[in-house]
Design a protein around this motif. Structure first.
Motif, PDB file in Angstrom:
ATOM      1  N   LEU A  17       0.823  -1.208   0.000  1.00  0.00           N
ATOM      2  CA  LEU A  17       0.000   0.000   0.000  1.00  0.00           C
ATOM      3  C   LEU A  17       0.855   1.255   0.000  1.00  0.00           C
ATOM      4  CD1 LEU A  17      -2.995  -0.608   2.456  1.00  0.00           C
ATOM      5  CD2 LEU A  17      -3.147   0.252   0.117  1.00  0.00           C
ATOM      6  N   GLY A  21       1.219   4.133  -2.839  1.00  0.00           N
ATOM      7  CA  GLY A  21       0.998   5.537  -2.520  1.00  0.00           C
ATOM      8  C   GLY A  21       2.192   6.403  -2.873  1.00  0.00           C
ATOM      9  N   THR A 220      -6.404   1.654  -4.744  1.00  0.00           N
ATOM     10  CA  THR A 220      -6.858   1.317  -3.385  1.00  0.00           C
ATOM     11  C   THR A 220      -8.079   0.408  -3.419  1.00  0.00           C
ATOM     12  OG1 THR A 220      -8.147   3.378  -3.250  1.00  0.00           O
ATOM     13  CG2 THR A 220      -5.905   3.417  -2.376  1.00  0.00           C
ATOM     14  N   ALA A 224      -8.120  -3.229  -1.731  1.00  0.00           N
ATOM     15  CA  ALA A 224      -9.114  -3.495  -0.693  1.00  0.00           C
ATOM     16  C   ALA A 224      -9.774  -4.850  -0.890  1.00  0.00           C
ATOM     17  CB  ALA A 224     -10.170  -2.392  -0.692  1.00  0.00           C
ATOM     18  N   THR A 231      -9.183  -2.287   4.383  1.00  0.00           N
ATOM     19  CA  THR A 231      -8.384  -1.209   3.808  1.00  0.00           C
ATOM     20  C   THR A 231      -9.314  -0.170   3.197  1.00  0.00           C
ATOM     21  OG1 THR A 231      -6.607  -2.766   3.282  1.00  0.00           O
ATOM     22  CG2 THR A 231      -6.587  -0.655   2.130  1.00  0.00           C
ATOM     23  N   VAL A 233     -10.921   2.511   0.785  1.00  0.00           N
ATOM     24  CA  VAL A 233     -10.861   2.885  -0.626  1.00  0.00           C
ATOM     25  C   VAL A 233     -10.777   4.406  -0.671  1.00  0.00           C
ATOM     26  CG1 VAL A 233     -12.039   2.823  -2.845  1.00  0.00           C
ATOM     27  CG2 VAL A 233     -12.200   0.866  -1.287  1.00  0.00           C
ATOM     28  N   GLN A 234      -9.696   4.941  -1.194  1.00  0.00           N
ATOM     29  CA  GLN A 234      -9.452   6.371  -1.101  1.00  0.00           C
ATOM     30  C   GLN A 234      -8.665   6.862  -2.298  1.00  0.00           C
ATOM     31  OE1 GLN A 234      -6.555   5.231   2.336  1.00  0.00           O
ATOM     32  NE2 GLN A 234      -6.017   7.329   1.757  1.00  0.00           N
ATOM     33  N   SER A 235      -8.575   8.187  -2.390  1.00  0.00           N
ATOM     34  CA  SER A 235      -7.771   8.801  -3.425  1.00  0.00           C
ATOM     35  C   SER A 235      -6.859   9.841  -2.771  1.00  0.00           C
ATOM     36  CB  SER A 235      -8.665   9.424  -4.499  1.00  0.00           C
ATOM     37  OG  SER A 235      -7.892   9.875  -5.594  1.00  0.00           O
ATOM     38  N   ASN A 258       0.690   2.665   5.431  1.00  0.00           N
ATOM     39  CA  ASN A 258      -0.528   2.630   4.633  1.00  0.00           C
ATOM     40  C   ASN A 258      -0.353   3.512   3.400  1.00  0.00           C
ATOM     41  OD1 ASN A 258      -1.005   5.348   5.478  1.00  0.00           O
ATOM     42  ND2 ASN A 258      -2.123   4.622   7.277  1.00  0.00           N
ATOM     43  N   PHE A 259      -1.395   3.674   2.636  1.00  0.00           N
ATOM     44  CA  PHE A 259      -1.334   4.436   1.393  1.00  0.00           C
ATOM     45  C   PHE A 259      -0.928   5.890   1.646  1.00  0.00           C
ATOM     46  CE2 PHE A 259      -3.333   7.129  -1.838  1.00  0.00           C
ATOM     47  CZ  PHE A 259      -2.869   6.552  -3.010  1.00  0.00           C
TER      48      PHE A 259
END
Length: 363
Positions: A17, A21, A220, A224, A231, A233-235, A258-259
């Motif tokens: 992750l 990122g 993401t 996930a 995890t 889900v994001q941007s 993490n991301f």
């Protein structure tokens, strides 16, 4: 899908992750630096009716994010079911008030949170200090001394998650309409870019920065579905992640990656590389105490406003807008209003008053 699974299995979940990122953030930072992508600059051009390349670059990034995100949704390569900006309860009061405060702050600090990070990597010490204050304030607003104020303001008007936060669902419009909306803004961005002769890197960087928002959603979401641990889900976003990176630096070693913890350093690295190749690395500092006070106040307002709104100029204004979260659009509107008003009161009216005071009196 198999390639991503092998990638995660080879590195481990948290490092996979974080590395993803880092790479996505580095590309965003590179594109943002080369194109000078900045919401504040775009707002100032519009507020002063001096439309130009900054607005064109922002429109290219904004439209690219919407087009790629909606295309992924239509193709079944992304799903918003677990996206925080849509699935969880939201705050309309937090979005409106936080957006206004963030807009005010980014004019005072002469850049939003992502722009400060990009400039800091180029040697801008004003941006570095403002970014640190922004991160400290964001952390204080999330879990510290300012959190009761944030919670009180956010609780004034809340809405449920799901369809209540999905602008396309509320208006009865489908994903195809979201895609067409993005294409319309892309056409506007192309027109402005051609009209004001935006250079090649403005085109490439603006579109590239926006595409990274969609890539982050896809990455993401894919992970996930593969990882054992839940995890998000994001941007791309910079309010909460900046606070998380600050705590990583201040906390004992061993914090789980993490991301976000890869993305923020990635943006810094990508911007540094872009400036290095372009020979734009340059140390810059403050010019007088008044300028420092202005930047500090702006950074504090952005840190609190961004955490209250649930996103920054990129997190809400581009990432959240690309999935048509109602609160993100309210936040983006508040940012435009707050920034426009502050530019008029502080940078135009204030500058005019100063010139009048400095002008010699008539005999």
């Amino acid at each position: 899908m198999e390639t991503i699974a092998e990638f995660v299995e080879w590195l481990g979940e948290d490092r996979g992750l974080a590395l993803g990122g880092l790479l996505i953030g580095a590309l965003f930072g590179f594109f943002a630096q080369r194109s000078q992508f900045c919401l504040r600059a775009a707002v100032v051009e519009v507020a002063r009716a001096q439309f130009g390349p900054k607005l064109a670059v922002w429109l290219l990034a904004f439209s690219a994010a919407i087009i790629l995100t909606q295309s992924l949704l239509l193709a079944g390569q992304f799903d918003t079911g677990n996206v925080r900006q849509l699935a969880s309860q939201g705050s309309m009061s937090g979005a409106a008030i936080g957006g206004l405060l963030f807009g005010i702050g980014m004019v005072l600090a002469r850049g939003c949170s992502s722009r400060l990070l990009v400039l800091a990597a180029n040697g801008n010490l004003r941006a570095l200090l403002s970014g640190l204050i922004f991160a400290v304030t964001a952390q204080a607003s999330m879990n510290g001394i300012l959190s009761p104020w944030r919670e009180a303001l956010a609780g004034l008007w809340t809405i449920d998650g799901g369809h209540a936060r999905d602008l396309l669902a509320l208006t009865g419009m489908g994903r195809s309409s979201g895609l067409l909306f993005g294409i319309a803004w892309l056409a506007a961005g192309i027109w402005f870019a051609r009209r004001y002769q935006v250079k090649a890197w403005g085109w490439i960087g603006g579109l590239g920065a926006g595409l990274m928002v969609g890539v982050a959603w896809w990455f993401t979401w894919r992970l996930a579905g593969l990882l054992f641990e839940p995890t998000p889900v994001q941007s791309l976003s910079f309010t909460g992640p900046s606070a998380d990176v600050l705590m990583l630096v201040l906390s004992p070693p061993g914090q789980q990656l993490n991301f976000d913890l890869g993305m923020v350093p990635g943006v810094f690295l990508g911007s540094f590389i872009a400036a290095w190749f372009a020979r734009e690395l340059k140390l810059e500092g403050f010019q007088g105490g008044h300028a420092m006070r202005r930047y500090i106040i702006g950074a504090v307002l952005m840190g609190f406003g961004g955490m209250l709104a649930g996103g920054c100029a990129v997190g809400a204004g581009v990432s959240g807008a690309s999935v048509f979260a109602v609160t993100a659009w309210v936040t983006l509107t508040g940012m435009w209003l707050g920034a426009s008003l502050t530019d008029w009161l502080v940078d135009r009216q204030g500058a005019a008053s100063f010139r009048n005071l400095a002008a010699p009196s008539a005999p």
